[in-house]
Motif scaffolding. Structure first.
Motif: not given
Length: 472
Positions: A36-40, A43-44, A286-293, A463-469
């Motif tokens: 995953a680290a090599s394919s994502v 963009t974070s 900070p949670g610039e990529l999003g927050v999961i409750v 979250l990952a999909k929405d942030r293109g990750l």
């Protein structure tokens, strides 16, 4: 004491022929994360997501975020992870926080957890039913796994002969029905569903009500018929089991896979925005990529008021239970089996001798007794409640058997499960509640271990999909 079983039940040894898929997933977790680290796409930009809550749903979300190499911080308000799925060590005894049984047929659990590492100890597939002082306990067994022993129950007073046949047919139907068919079936209450299936009041009151009340903490059986069918299917396809190290081992296994430095304990969230979380100390995370409750329903509705919908009919918000533990020198029943109160009297719903299932739950030579009540019993002090339980169980096993038991601890679980009365969404809801805000938990899916894990995964994936990750 006479037990209606012709010989000792099966020993509590873990099954050796299952769960290879779970082993494969766990052993390749590091490889998946590396891929995953090599394919994502990178963009974070040094940004991170925040997960609020370290129960099963939050841990599942974190596990999947780690596999996608999405940076995150998990905030847990207490001093430990696991939420309700926890085990305490008390004087050498392992005390699960409330009566909890792990169903090995949960599909998400099979994919995510390393079952052999949990060293699962199964219950006997059935129950002993108490009908009254002076009467024997009546054994009800899974007719497909123990057909010969099931014959001993044919003429027992726990239901009619037709009921016994219906149990087998219902089990067969549940095991062969696809989940999507169950989830799209007409929804009613479990009580009405059992009535529609043709079960008599005798077997409902003496067996099904106490058995299902121990699972759903709902003696009225108002729980959704869809959830009943899903759980009944899991019961038919797998074992009821306990991890050798206690139910908390499930959460510990997930937590051990998370990146170093990604967890903060004693970090209570007081307010949540689309890109940050404020703690009770005043600190902003900070949670610039999003927050999961990923907290329990009541807390989630405090943090995100938009989750409360006044237009919907009001529902009870919780199911409560009390679990009492006692130490003993011997077990009144020698088998790894659940005992149900089918008498319709008293406050005990179910109990079992935990060390018959997993001897590791007590010091060598000692026995751990687990007793479950349904409801809050807020009007009784712990000592009074323990005394009432001892008095009641003296009628089950005899005063000489019970009077030497030592009370270890009482757990009052005010929010054991979210309310699952219809209408429900056991297939799960969209985790997106606002831009950059996601929700997961058993209240957002089905009130099961599997529901919590599925909802956590879906929130992380969204979250990952929405942030293109997401993975390419």
């Amino acid at each position: 004491m006479h037990v209606h079983a012709p010989r000792p039940l099966l020993p509590a040894t873990p099954p050796k022929h299952r769960h290879h898929g779970a082993v494969r997933l766990t052993f390749t977790c590091a490889a998946v994360a590396a891929a995953a680290a090599s394919s994502v796409s990178d963009t974070s930009g040094g940004k991170q997501a925040v997960i609020v809550g370290g129960g099963l749903a939050g841990l599942a979300a974190a596990t999947h975020m780690a596999s996608l190499s999405v940076p995150f911080t998990l905030l847990e308000a207490s001093d430990r992870l696991g939420g309700r799925v926890a085990t305490d060590e008390v004087d050498g005894y392992r005390l699960d926080r409330g009566f909890q049984i792990f169903l090995t047929a949960y599909p998400e659990c099979r994919r995510l957890l390393d079952f052999p590492a949990l060293r699962l100890r199964p219950f006997y597939p059935g129950a002993l039913v108490f009908l009254g002082a002076g009467e024997p306990f009546y054994l009800l067994s899974d007719p497909f796994r123990h057909p010969v022993r099931s014959l001993s129950a044919v003429f027992s007073p726990v239901g009619t002969l037709t009921d016994k046949l219906l149990v087998g047919l219902t089990r067969l139907r549940a095991a062969s029905t696809p989940d999507e068919v169950i989830l799209s079936s007409p929804e009613t209450t479990t009580a009405r569903h059992l009535e529609n299936l043709g079960f008599s009041p005798s077997i409902v009151e003496r067996f099904l009500r106490p058995f299902l009340a121990g699972i759903f903490f709902d003696p009225a059986l108002d729980t959704s018929s869809r959830l009943f069918q899903l759980v009944f299917k899991r019961l038919a396809l797998g074992d009821n089991a306990l991890p050798d190290a206690g139910i908390g081992a499930i959460a510990s296994q997930l937590a051990d896979r998370l990146p170093a430095g990604s967890i903060r304990l004693n970090a209570r969230a007081t307010s949540i925005g689309q890109s940050s979380v404020t703690l009770n100390t005043g600190e902003t995370v900070p949670g610039e990529l999003g927050v999961i409750v990923a907290v329990e329903q009541p807390e989630a509705e405090k943090l995100l008021p938009q989750l409360s919908n006044p237009a919907r009919p009001s529902k009870k918000s919780e199911r409560s239970t009390v679990c009492l533990y006692f130490a003993a020198d011997r077990a009144a029943v020698q088998d790894p089996i659940l005992l149900l109160n089918g008498s319709g009297k008293g406050i005990v719903n179910n109990m079992f001798f935990a060390t018959n299932v997993a001897p590791s739950y007590a010091p060598a030579g000692k026995v751990l007794v687990s007793v479950s009540l349904v409801g809050s019993f807020a009007d009784r002090a712990d000592a009074d409640l323990a005394g009432e339980v001892i008095s009641e169980l003296s009628g089950w096993f005899g005063a000489g058997e019970v009077e030497s038991w030592t009370h270890l601890r009482t757990y009052r679980i005010g929010f054991a499960q979210p309310d699952q009365t219809p209408p429900t969404a056991p297939a799960g809801r969209d985790p997106r509640v606002d831009d950059g805000l996601y929700v997961c938990g058993d209240h957002w899916c089905s009130a099961t271990f599997d529901g919590a894990l599925v909802s956590g995964r879906r929130a992380a994936e969204a979250l990952a999909k929405d942030r293109g990750l997401s993975l390419a």
